[in-house]
Motif scaffolding. Structure first.
Motif, PDB file in Angstrom:
ATOM      1  N   ALA A 184       0.835  -1.207   0.000  1.00 29.12           N
ATOM      2  CA  ALA A 184       0.000   0.000   0.000  1.00 29.12           C
ATOM      3  C   ALA A 184       0.867   1.252   0.000  1.00 29.12           C
ATOM      4  O   ALA A 184       0.603   2.216  -0.735  1.00 29.12           O
ATOM      5  N   ARG A 185       1.906   1.262   0.810  1.00 33.19           N
ATOM      6  CA  ARG A 185       2.784   2.434   0.852  1.00 33.19           C
ATOM      7  C   ARG A 185       3.496   2.643  -0.477  1.00 33.19           C
ATOM      8  O   ARG A 185       3.703   3.779  -0.910  1.00 33.19           O
ATOM      9  N   ALA A 186       3.870   1.550  -1.144  1.00 30.35           N
ATOM     10  CA  ALA A 186       4.532   1.674  -2.440  1.00 30.35           C
ATOM     11  C   ALA A 186       3.613   2.244  -3.505  1.00 30.35           C
ATOM     12  O   ALA A 186       4.063   2.923  -4.436  1.00 30.35           O
ATOM     13  N   LEU A 187       2.305   1.962  -3.381  1.00 34.37           N
ATOM     14  CA  LEU A 187       1.339   2.417  -4.386  1.00 34.37           C
ATOM     15  C   LEU A 187       0.644   3.716  -3.991  1.00 34.37           C
ATOM     16  O   LEU A 187      -0.079   4.295  -4.806  1.00 34.37           O
ATOM     17  N   GLU A 188       0.841   4.156  -2.761  1.00 35.92           N
ATOM     18  CA  GLU A 188       0.182   5.380  -2.307  1.00 35.92           C
ATOM     19  C   GLU A 188       0.655   6.551  -3.164  1.00 35.92           C
ATOM     20  O   GLU A 188       1.837   6.718  -3.433  1.00 35.92           O
ATOM     21  N   GLY A 189      -0.281   7.353  -3.601  1.00 31.41           N
ATOM     22  CA  GLY A 189       0.036   8.450  -4.501  1.00 31.41           C
ATOM     23  C   GLY A 189      -0.024   8.071  -5.963  1.00 31.41           C
ATOM     24  O   GLY A 189      -0.054   8.936  -6.836  1.00 31.41           O
ATOM     25  N   LEU A 190      -0.022   6.783  -6.242  1.00 33.63           N
ATOM     26  CA  LEU A 190      -0.141   6.275  -7.607  1.00 33.63           C
ATOM     27  C   LEU A 190      -1.540   5.722  -7.835  1.00 33.63           C
ATOM     28  O   LEU A 190      -2.191   6.034  -8.832  1.00 33.63           O
ATOM     29  N   ALA A 191      -2.018   4.893  -6.908  1.00 36.83           N
ATOM     30  CA  ALA A 191      -3.371   4.342  -6.981  1.00 36.83           C
ATOM     31  C   ALA A 191      -4.339   5.263  -6.232  1.00 36.83           C
ATOM     32  O   ALA A 191      -4.053   5.655  -5.098  1.00 36.83           O
ATOM     33  N   PRO A 192      -5.488   5.589  -6.828  1.00 35.47           N
ATOM     34  CA  PRO A 192      -6.435   6.475  -6.150  1.00 35.47           C
ATOM     35  C   PRO A 192      -7.243   5.797  -5.055  1.00 35.47           C
ATOM     36  O   PRO A 192      -7.893   6.475  -4.262  1.00 35.47           O
ATOM     37  N   ALA A 193      -7.229   4.466  -5.001  1.00 36.32           N
ATOM     38  CA  ALA A 193      -7.994   3.738  -3.983  1.00 36.32           C
ATOM     39  C   ALA A 193      -7.439   2.323  -3.885  1.00 36.32           C
ATOM     40  O   ALA A 193      -6.768   1.827  -4.806  1.00 36.32           O
ATOM     41  N   PHE A 194      -7.726   1.698  -2.754  1.00 35.56           N
ATOM     42  CA  PHE A 194      -7.331   0.319  -2.507  1.00 35.56           C
ATOM     43  C   PHE A 194      -8.573  -0.520  -2.228  1.00 35.56           C
ATOM     44  O   PHE A 194      -9.622   0.007  -1.858  1.00 35.56           O
ATOM     45  N   ALA A 195      -8.438  -1.840  -2.379  1.00 30.77           N
ATOM     46  CA  ALA A 195      -9.545  -2.750  -2.092  1.00 30.77           C
ATOM     47  C   ALA A 195      -9.035  -3.908  -1.252  1.00 30.77           C
ATOM     48  O   ALA A 195      -7.944  -4.438  -1.495  1.00 30.77           O
ATOM     49  N   VAL A 196      -9.844  -4.282  -0.254  1.00 28.98           N
ATOM     50  CA  VAL A 196      -9.519  -5.397   0.632  1.00 28.98           C
ATOM     51  C   VAL A 196     -10.766  -6.256   0.790  1.00 28.98           C
ATOM     52  O   VAL A 196     -11.852  -5.887   0.348  1.00 28.98           O
ATOM     53  N   ALA A 197     -10.605  -7.406   1.461  1.00 25.98           N
ATOM     54  CA  ALA A 197     -11.729  -8.319   1.604  1.00 25.98           C
ATOM     55  C   ALA A 197     -12.571  -8.036   2.831  1.00 25.98           C
ATOM     56  O   ALA A 197     -13.764  -8.341   2.840  1.00 25.98           O
ATOM     57  N   CYS A 198     -11.961  -7.443   3.862  1.00 24.10           N
ATOM     58  CA  CYS A 198     -12.671  -7.373   5.138  1.00 24.10           C
ATOM     59  C   CYS A 198     -12.218  -6.173   5.953  1.00 24.10           C
ATOM     60  O   CYS A 198     -11.191  -5.537   5.663  1.00 24.10           O
ATOM     61  N   LEU A 199     -12.975  -5.881   6.984  1.00 19.94           N
ATOM     62  CA  LEU A 199     -12.725  -4.734   7.843  1.00 19.94           C
ATOM     63  C   LEU A 199     -11.357  -4.804   8.506  1.00 19.94           C
ATOM     64  O   LEU A 199     -10.664  -3.783   8.641  1.00 19.94           O
TER      65      LEU A 199
END
Length: 369
Positions: free
Chosen positions: A47-62
Motif C-alpha cells: 500500500a505504501r509503495a502504491l500510495e500516490g499512484l493508486a487512487p484507492a485500494f480494495a480489501v476483503a474485510c474490515l
C-alpha cells in the motif's frame, strides 16, 4: 548464519504493473486490490509503495482495512465483501471506507444506518459467477432503494465479477458483459467490472473503475498470454540456497516414499525450502527451479523444511548456490510463478498467498511518490 530462504519483494515491479493496468484503461480509475496480505506480498508495504499512484485500494474485510488505516494509509479503501455483521457499520463510517453491498440483509442494515457522512456503495450484481450479488432481476430494485437514500446516492456504482474473462472461450464472458451493459445502461450506473484478466484483455469491460488484483504482483491470469500480459514483471522472488549435495548411484531413491529414483549416476542438491514455508507439497518431479540462473528440476517429494533438486547437469553448482523457486534470479533470469503453479496442479494465487510468515520478506525499490 540465518536460514537462506527469503521472499524478495520488488516494489518497483509492483508499481510498473499498476501503471500497466492504469495505462490499459486510460478512461478508468484503477483500484489496487490488496486483499490476502497483498496476495502474500505484505499489505502495508505494498500500500505504501502504491500510495500516490493508486487512487484507492480494495480489501476483503474490515480487519484488513483497519490495518491500513493504523499504518497511516489515508486513501479510499473498498470492502469487497462488505460487512459481515451490522455492528461493523460504525467502523466503516469512522474509517471512511467504501463498501460493497451484495445481499438483502446488508442493504437493509445499511439503509437503517444514519451516517454522519455519506458512505460510497458498490452494489454487487450476480451476472453469472453465482457467488455473491443480487440476481439481475432484483438488482434494479436494490439500486433504486439506494438512489432514494440521500446518505448513499452520491457515490453509487454497479459492481460484478467475471467468471471466464481469463479463458480463450469467450462465450460466457460476453453473456455476462452484455447483461451488465444492458443493466448499467438502464440504470445510468457507473460500473466497476474489470478484474485482472478483463483489464488485460477486454477493454469493453473497462468502467468508471477497474480492480486489478493478481496482475499487480506479476502473475499472468490469462489462459494464453497476450501482448499486455507479457509486459508484467514478477514482484516476488522466492529465493534460497543449496545447503547440501549428495552423489547417487543409478536406481537410488530420493526423499519420502522414494518417488524419484536416479535414472543414472546422479548428483542432487538439498534446498532450504519446504511446505512448512508454504512451497506446495504437490510439486511434481520436474517442477522447474533456477540454480545459479540455470534451469533444473525438483526430484522427489517436497519435505516440511527442504526439497531436492537434480544437479547432475550442473557440475559447478554446490553448497551456497542460489536457488530461485520462482521469480527473478540475480543474473536477471526469470522463472514464472505461473509455470511453477502448473507443475503443482494449482494457480499462482495459492503459491503467492501460501508463503508463510517464517519466510522473511525483504523489500526493494523506489520510495512512494
Amino acid at each position: 548464519m540465518a536460514r537462506p530462504l527469503r521472499a524478495d519483494i520488488d516494489l518497483d515491479a509492483l508499481r510498473h504493473n499498476y501503471r500497466l493496468a492504469r495505462d490499459l484503461a486510460p478512461d478508468s480509475r484503477s483500484v489496487a486490490v490488496l486483499k490476502a496480505d497483498a496476495y502474500g506480498h505484505g499489505l502495508v508495504a505494498c500500500a505504501r509503495a502504491l500510495e500516490g499512484l493508486a487512487p484507492a485500494f480494495a480489501v476483503a474485510c474490515l480487519e484488513e482495512a483497519e490495518t491500513l488505516r493504523e499504518a497511516g494509509i489515508g486513501a479510499p479503501i473498498v470492502l469487497l465483501e462488505g460487512i459481515f455483521e451490522s455492528q461493523e457499520l460504525a467502523r466503516v463510517e469512522a474509517l471512511g471506507l467504501w463498501m460493497a453491498v451484495h445481499s438483502d440483509w446488508q442493504l437493509d442494515a445499511l439503509l437503517a444506518w444514519r451516517p454522519t457522512r455519506p458512505i460510497p456503495v458498490w452494489l454487487k450484481v450476480d451476472s453469472g459467477m453465482h457467488r455473491l450479488g443480487f440476481p439481475p432481476e432484483r438488482a434494479e430494485a436494490a439500486w433504486r432503494r439506494l438512489r432514494a437514500a440521500p446518505d448513499y446516492a452520491c457515490d453509487l456504482h454497479l459492481m460484478s465479477h467475471f467468471a471466464t474473462a481469463d479463458a480463450v472461450d469467450s462465450g460466457y464472458f460476453h453473456r455476462q458483459s452484455a447483461l451488465l451493459a444492458e443493466l448499467a445502461g438502464r440504470l445510468g450506473a457507473p460500473t466497476c467490472l474489470a478484474n485482472s484478466p478483463a483489464t488485460l484483455a477486454w477493454p469493453e469491460a473497462h468502467g468508471a473503475w477497474n480492480r486489478p488484483g493478481v496482475m499487480l504482483y506479476g502473475s499472468d491470469p490469462l489462459e494464453h498470454a497476450n501482448a499486455a500480459s507479457r509486459r508484467l514483471a514478477p514482484v516476488m522472488t522466492l529465493r534460497s540456497e543449496i545447503i547440501a549435495v549428495r552423489e547417487l548411484e543409478e536406481g537410488e531413491p530420493v526423499g519420502y516414499g522414494g518417488r524419484w529414483t536416479a535414472p543414472r549416476p546422479s548428483r542432487v542438491g538439498i534446498v532450504a525450502c519446504g511446505y512448512g514455508d508454504g512451497y506446495d507439497r504437490h510439486a511434481a518431479d520436474g517442477t522447474p527451479v533456477l540454480v545459479d540462473g540455470r534451469r533444473t528440476a525438483i526430484a522427489g517429494k517436497v519435505s516440511m523444511d527442504m526439497l531436492i533438486v537434480d544437479l547432475t547437469a550442473l557440475p559447478e553448482a554446490g553448497i551456497g548456490s542460489e536457488v530461485v523457486l520462482w521469480g527473478r534470479g540475480s543474473g536477471g533470469e526469470t522463472l514464472s510463478v505461473d509455470e511453477v503453479a502448473r507443475h503443482c496442479d494449482t494457480i499462482s494465487y495459492t503459491l503467492l498467498t501460501g508463503v508463510l510468515p517464517r519466510v522473511p520478506r525483504r523489500y526493494h525499490g523506489a520510495e512512494p511518490e
